[in-house]
Design an enzyme around this catalytic site. Structure first.
Site, PDB file in Angstrom:
ATOM      1  N   LYS A 174       0.955  -1.144  -0.213  1.00 46.71           N
ATOM      2  CA  LYS A 174      -0.353  -0.322  -0.061  1.00 46.71           C
ATOM      3  C   LYS A 174       1.041   1.045  -0.136  1.00 46.71           C
ATOM      4  CE  LYS A 174      -1.286   1.669   4.019  1.00 46.71           C
ATOM      5  NZ  LYS A 174      -1.025   2.634   5.416  1.00 46.71           N
ATOM      6  N   HIS A 204      -1.971  -5.130   5.319  1.00 47.23           N
ATOM      7  CA  HIS A 204      -1.828  -6.136   6.305  1.00 47.23           C
ATOM      8  C   HIS A 204      -2.370  -6.162   7.473  1.00 47.23           C
ATOM      9  CE1 HIS A 204      -0.086  -2.255   8.405  1.00 47.23           C
ATOM     10  NE2 HIS A 204      -0.588  -2.492   9.330  1.00 47.23           N
ATOM     11  N   LYS A 208      -3.702 -10.317  10.386  1.00 47.58           N
ATOM     12  CA  LYS A 208      -3.594 -10.353  11.753  1.00 47.58           C
ATOM     13  C   LYS A 208      -4.122 -11.006  12.485  1.00 47.58           C
ATOM     14  CE  LYS A 208      -2.939  -5.304  12.511  1.00 47.58           C
ATOM     15  NZ  LYS A 208      -1.189  -5.217  13.458  1.00 47.58           N
ATOM     16  N   GLU A 242      -3.352   5.533  16.560  1.00 47.72           N
ATOM     17  CA  GLU A 242      -2.229   5.658  16.870  1.00 47.72           C
ATOM     18  C   GLU A 242      -2.488   6.959  18.039  1.00 47.72           C
ATOM     19  OE1 GLU A 242      -0.439   4.271  12.542  1.00 47.72           O
ATOM     20  OE2 GLU A 242      -2.218   6.267  12.373  1.00 47.72           O
ATOM     21  N   ASP A 261      -5.346   7.020   3.959  1.00 49.97           N
ATOM     22  CA  ASP A 261      -3.793   6.792   4.451  1.00 49.97           C
ATOM     23  C   ASP A 261      -4.495   4.847   4.820  1.00 49.97           C
ATOM     24  OD1 ASP A 261      -0.788   6.020   4.797  1.00 49.97           O
ATOM     25  OD2 ASP A 261      -1.372   6.553   7.466  1.00 49.97           O
ATOM     26  N   HIS A 266      -7.890   0.271   5.799  1.00 42.84           N
ATOM     27  CA  HIS A 266      -7.517  -0.679   6.812  1.00 42.84           C
ATOM     28  C   HIS A 266      -8.703  -0.777   7.340  1.00 42.84           C
ATOM     29  CE1 HIS A 266      -3.313  -0.768   6.697  1.00 42.84           C
ATOM     30  NE2 HIS A 266      -3.176  -0.233   8.031  1.00 42.84           N
ATOM     31  N   LYS A 363      -4.479  10.380  14.256  1.00 41.57           N
ATOM     32  CA  LYS A 363      -2.691  10.489  14.936  1.00 41.57           C
ATOM     33  C   LYS A 363      -2.829  10.830  15.702  1.00 41.57           C
ATOM     34  CE  LYS A 363      -0.010   8.688  10.914  1.00 41.57           C
ATOM     35  NZ  LYS A 363       0.288   7.686  11.616  1.00 41.57           N
TER      36      LYS A 363
HETATM   37  N1  LIG Z   1       8.190   0.958   6.003  1.00 38.62           N
HETATM   38  C1  LIG Z   1       7.412   0.243   6.335  1.00 38.62           C
HETATM   39  O1  LIG Z   1       7.275  -0.326   7.802  1.00 38.62           O
HETATM   40  C2  LIG Z   1       6.377   0.033   5.661  1.00 38.62           C
HETATM   41  C3  LIG Z   1       5.382  -0.112   6.459  1.00 38.62           C
HETATM   42  C4  LIG Z   1       3.832  -0.511   5.508  1.00 38.62           C
HETATM   43  C5  LIG Z   1       4.347   0.078   4.051  1.00 38.62           C
HETATM   44  N2  LIG Z   1       5.183   0.330   3.530  1.00 38.62           N
HETATM   45  C6  LIG Z   1       5.373   1.073   1.894  1.00 38.62           C
HETATM   46  O2  LIG Z   1       6.295  -0.509   1.950  1.00 38.62           O
HETATM   47  C7  LIG Z   1       6.697   0.461   0.473  1.00 38.62           C
HETATM   48  C8  LIG Z   1       7.990   0.546   0.762  1.00 38.62           C
HETATM   49  O3  LIG Z   1       8.487   1.632   1.827  1.00 38.62           O
HETATM   50  P1  LIG Z   1      10.037   2.091   2.814  1.00 38.62           P
HETATM   51  O4  LIG Z   1       9.684   1.930   4.017  1.00 38.62           O
HETATM   52  O5  LIG Z   1      10.397   0.345   2.731  1.00 38.62           O
HETATM   53  O6  LIG Z   1      10.793   2.898   1.872  1.00 38.62           O
HETATM   54  P2  LIG Z   1      12.719   3.285   1.370  1.00 38.62           P
HETATM   55  O7  LIG Z   1      12.655   2.291   2.756  1.00 38.62           O
HETATM   56  O8  LIG Z   1      12.642   4.620   1.176  1.00 38.62           O
HETATM   57  O9  LIG Z   1      12.788   1.803   0.913  1.00 38.62           O
HETATM   58  C9  LIG Z   1      13.058   2.087  -0.556  1.00 38.62           C
HETATM   59  C10 LIG Z   1      13.658   0.973  -1.846  1.00 38.62           C
HETATM   60  O10 LIG Z   1      13.512   0.771  -2.896  1.00 38.62           O
HETATM   61  C11 LIG Z   1      15.019   1.453  -2.405  1.00 38.62           C
HETATM   62  N3  LIG Z   1      14.603   2.423  -4.414  1.00 38.62           N
HETATM   63  C12 LIG Z   1      14.195   3.928  -4.880  1.00 38.62           C
HETATM   64  N4  LIG Z   1      14.609   4.248  -5.760  1.00 38.62           N
HETATM   65  C13 LIG Z   1      15.076   3.257  -6.390  1.00 38.62           C
HETATM   66  C14 LIG Z   1      15.392   2.723  -7.446  1.00 38.62           C
HETATM   67  N5  LIG Z   1      14.771   4.544  -8.532  1.00 38.62           N
HETATM   68  N6  LIG Z   1      16.078   2.362  -8.290  1.00 38.62           N
HETATM   69  C15 LIG Z   1      16.505   1.218  -7.673  1.00 38.62           C
HETATM   70  N7  LIG Z   1      15.892   1.133  -5.847  1.00 38.62           N
HETATM   71  C16 LIG Z   1      14.897   2.039  -6.285  1.00 38.62           C
HETATM   72  C17 LIG Z   1      15.993   1.983  -2.137  1.00 38.62           C
HETATM   73  O11 LIG Z   1      16.992   1.047  -2.033  1.00 38.62           O
HETATM   74  P3  LIG Z   1      18.081   2.498  -2.268  1.00 38.62           P
HETATM   75  O12 LIG Z   1      17.654   2.916  -1.357  1.00 38.62           O
HETATM   76  O13 LIG Z   1      19.015   1.449  -2.780  1.00 38.62           O
HETATM   77  O14 LIG Z   1      18.252   2.690  -4.269  1.00 38.62           O
HETATM   78  C18 LIG Z   1      14.915   1.388  -1.162  1.00 38.62           C
HETATM   79  O15 LIG Z   1      15.259  -0.047  -1.107  1.00 38.62           O
HETATM   80  C19 LIG Z   1       5.993   1.634   0.330  1.00 38.62           C
HETATM   81  O16 LIG Z   1       4.828   1.439  -0.772  1.00 38.62           O
HETATM   82  C20 LIG Z   1       4.898   1.899   1.522  1.00 38.62           C
HETATM   83  O17 LIG Z   1       3.791   2.210   2.167  1.00 38.62           O
HETATM   84  C21 LIG Z   1       6.363   0.260   4.635  1.00 38.62           C
END
Ligand SMILES: NC(=O)c1ccc[n+]([C@@H]2O[C@H](COP(=O)([O-])OP(=O)(O)OC[C@H]3O[C@@H](n4cnc5c(N)ncnc54)[C@H](OP(=O)(O)O)[C@@H]3O)[C@@H](O)[C@H]2O)c1
Length: 513
Positions: A174, A204, A208, A242, A261, A266, A363
């Site tokens: 998402k 997610h 749960k 939250e 969001d 959810h 929030k």
């Molecule tokens: N974080 C959470 O807990 C969480 C929870 C629920 C949902 N989500 C969802 O999961 C997704 C990812 O979130 P995140 O928090 O993991 O994001 P993030 O930490 O910003 O990670 C983004 C990833 O994408 C890669 N990336 C970005 N631009 C790129 C490009 N042009 N080419 C190749 N790789 C690229 C980055 O790699 P490099 O930096 O190595 O390029 C990194 O591995 C989103 O849709 C978010 O809404 C996240």
């Protein structure tokens, strides 16, 4: 495109009894965004815990894809750190981790680089040869949503999405779109390469335990379903509260807000599960058909009267002074983004006619709590003296999704003593004390279901589009209103006064979970 038949929920129930009715086929999971937060915090710990509990097939492999230059050893070390830091089970079992780590590899490439997909294809073929993964692939999009279309297109153009034997599935994180129009465009792009049964849209919350338990409570017990309707239920409250703010997600949150969001996904998922009709069986499409019917039955929302939005100002949460939303990093000092939304919905069908559903999320509320509360009607006649029943409240069944997963039923009981005085007491069920095992993380369940080819707990195309349609109606209504008086609730309170007025106009009150 060979597709294995979908597993049923019954098979999964058997699996939960530690009788594996079906072990996933050996497969490669390609994680796009493997150096990111989601992979470290959720995906790799989920894979490790699945391995620990022997749910992963031998030969299971992961290819991480991202743009940071990392050697294979660097990637393994980064993933080992993530599991040490975020796994729900500690300490990490070295032998199990070693078996997972052996199957990890890394391909560095920008997501739009077609040559990179050539290298990815070569790596996939190597895995098939050396680890027996037989062309089975999960493509997991753990990236910012703007990359979803380009990755789909490149997977199609490079032939990776279709080549060879084995099944191919794609998991999309998402947010799935920003509104109905963009969600439809994204569905269209995905369907140009993957058929709907190959698409697993993650919410997610559906992974749960308690959310699945709502289905079990309702449909495996004889006593609840007969009273789960307008005749016995006064109203239903669904809360996702939250206590945290937006942390470092200011940029994303400014373009999203609470409605997109949390409400669109959810809250509406929880509503569908609480309100759906009993499905004739637990096949993925049968269950999702029933959920979609609920969304289709929602009475058109009167945005002026049925919706309240809010934004937090500075305040105190958990004894700590916290800034207002407009003072958060990457947030405009004049931001009009809502951090709270409350909605009153009605469902136009025989079961729920005239039974309001009050949904809210926010929030910086006083506590973190997600729950579905079924508030029953009062007993039709009280033979007790008025003084005996003072302060008594009607029966409530609360399904607690987080924290302290479980359920409780509020019932009336006599206070011990020589006079007749009544009080409301709780009959409680806590997962922790009843089963003496920790619940798996939602991602464990969902990743495994995807590998088993069971999309029951994933959102289908029509479900996502219906939910966006509803969110769009609210956004459109807001666009026609004067600018809101933000901030309109202090951090640490239960939201704007207008939200209290929304429910109190109906002679009811919000719960304080
Ligand atoms: N974080 C959470 O807990 C969480 C929870 C629920 C949902 N989500 C969802 O999961 C997704 C990812 O979130 P995140 O928090 O993991 O994001 P993030 O930490 O910003 O990670 C983004 C990833 O994408 C890669 N990336 C970005 N631009 C790129 C490009 N042009 N080419 C190749 N790789 C690229 C980055 O790699 P490099 O930096 O190595 O390029 C990194 O591995 C989103 O849709 C978010 O809404 C996240």
């Amino acid at each position: 495109m060979a597709q294995a038949p979908a597993a049923t929920l019954t098979q999964n129930v058997l699996r939960e009894g530690l009788i594996l009715s079906r072990t996933p086929d050996p497969a490669v999971m390609v994680i796009f965004g493997a150096s990111g937060d989601l992979t470290a915090r959720k995906l790799m710990p989920a894979l490790y815990n699945l391995a620990l509990n022997r749910y992963l097939p031998s030969g299971f492999s992961v290819i991480g894809v991202a743009d940071t230059p990392l050697s294979e050893d660097d990637f393994r070390a980064h993933m080992a750190d993530a599991v040490r830091k975020f796994s729900r089970t500690q300490p990490v079992d070295r032998a199990v981790w070693q078996s997972v780590a052996e199957g990890l590899s890394y391909v560095r490439m920008p997501f739009d680089d077609l040559d990179g997909y050539g290298r990815l294809a070569a790596e996939l073929e190597r895995m098939d040869r050396e680890r027996g993964t037989n062309g089975n692939r999960v493509f997991y999009f753990a990236t910012a949503p703007q990359f979803f279309p380009v990755i789909v297109e490149r997977l199609g153009a490079s032939g990776i999405a279709r080549t060879g034997a084995g099944w191919k599935r794609v998991v999309i994180e998402k947010p799935f779109g920003h509104d109905l129009k963009t969600a439809k465009e994204l569905n269209h792009t995905i369907h140009s390469v993957f058929a709907e049964p190959q698409v697993y849209r993650i919410d997610h919350y559906l992974g749960k335990e308690t959310v699945q338990n709502v289905l079990v409570f309702r449909f495996a017990n004889g006593i609840f379903e007969p009273i789960w309707n307008r005749r016995y239920v006064d109203h239903i409250q669904i809360t996702v509260a939250e206590d945290i703010g937006i942390e470092r997600r200011g940029k994303y949150y400014e373009s999203s807000g609470a409605l997109r969001d949390i409400f669109q996904n959810h809250l509406l998922q929880l509503l569908s599960i609480a309100a759906m009709e009993p499905p004739p069986n637990f096949d993925a499409d049968t269950v999702r058909d029933e959920k979609v019917k609920v969304l289709k039955s929602i009475h058109p929302v009167d945005v002026d009267n049925d919706v309240v939005r809010g934004q937090y100002g500075p305040g105190w949460v958990g004894g700590q002074q916290v800034p207002g939303y407009r003072q958060e990093q990457n947030v405009s000092p004049n931001s009009m983004t809502e951090t709270y939304v409350a909605v009153r919905l009605k469902i136009d069908n025989w079961r729920w006619a005239d039974t309001p559903f009050y949904l809210r999320t926010g929030k910086r509320l006083p506590s973190r709590a997600s729950e579905i509360a079924i508030q029953f009607k009062s007993a039709p006649h009280q033979p007790f003296a008025k003084t005996a029943i003072q302060g008594m409240t009607p029966n409530v069944l609360v399904m607690r999704i987080q924290p302290h997963e479980g359920a409780s039923l509020k019932i009336a009981a006599k206070i011990p003593g020589p006079v007749m005085r009544l009080r409301t007491v709780n009959m409680d069920f806590f997962y922790g004390s009843s089963f003496l095992v920790e619940s798996p993380d939602a991602y464990e369940r969902l990743v495994l279901d995807c590998m088993l080819g069971d999309p029951t707990l994933f959102a289908r195309e029509d479900e996502v589009e219906r939910a966006w349609g509803l969110a769009d109606t609210i956004e459109d209504g807001w666009a026609g209103q004067p600018a809101p008086d933000f901030p309109n609730y202090p951090a640490g309170s239960w939201g704007p006064e207008a939200a209290d007025a929304l429910i109190e106009r109906d002679g009811r009150r919000w719960r304080r979970p």
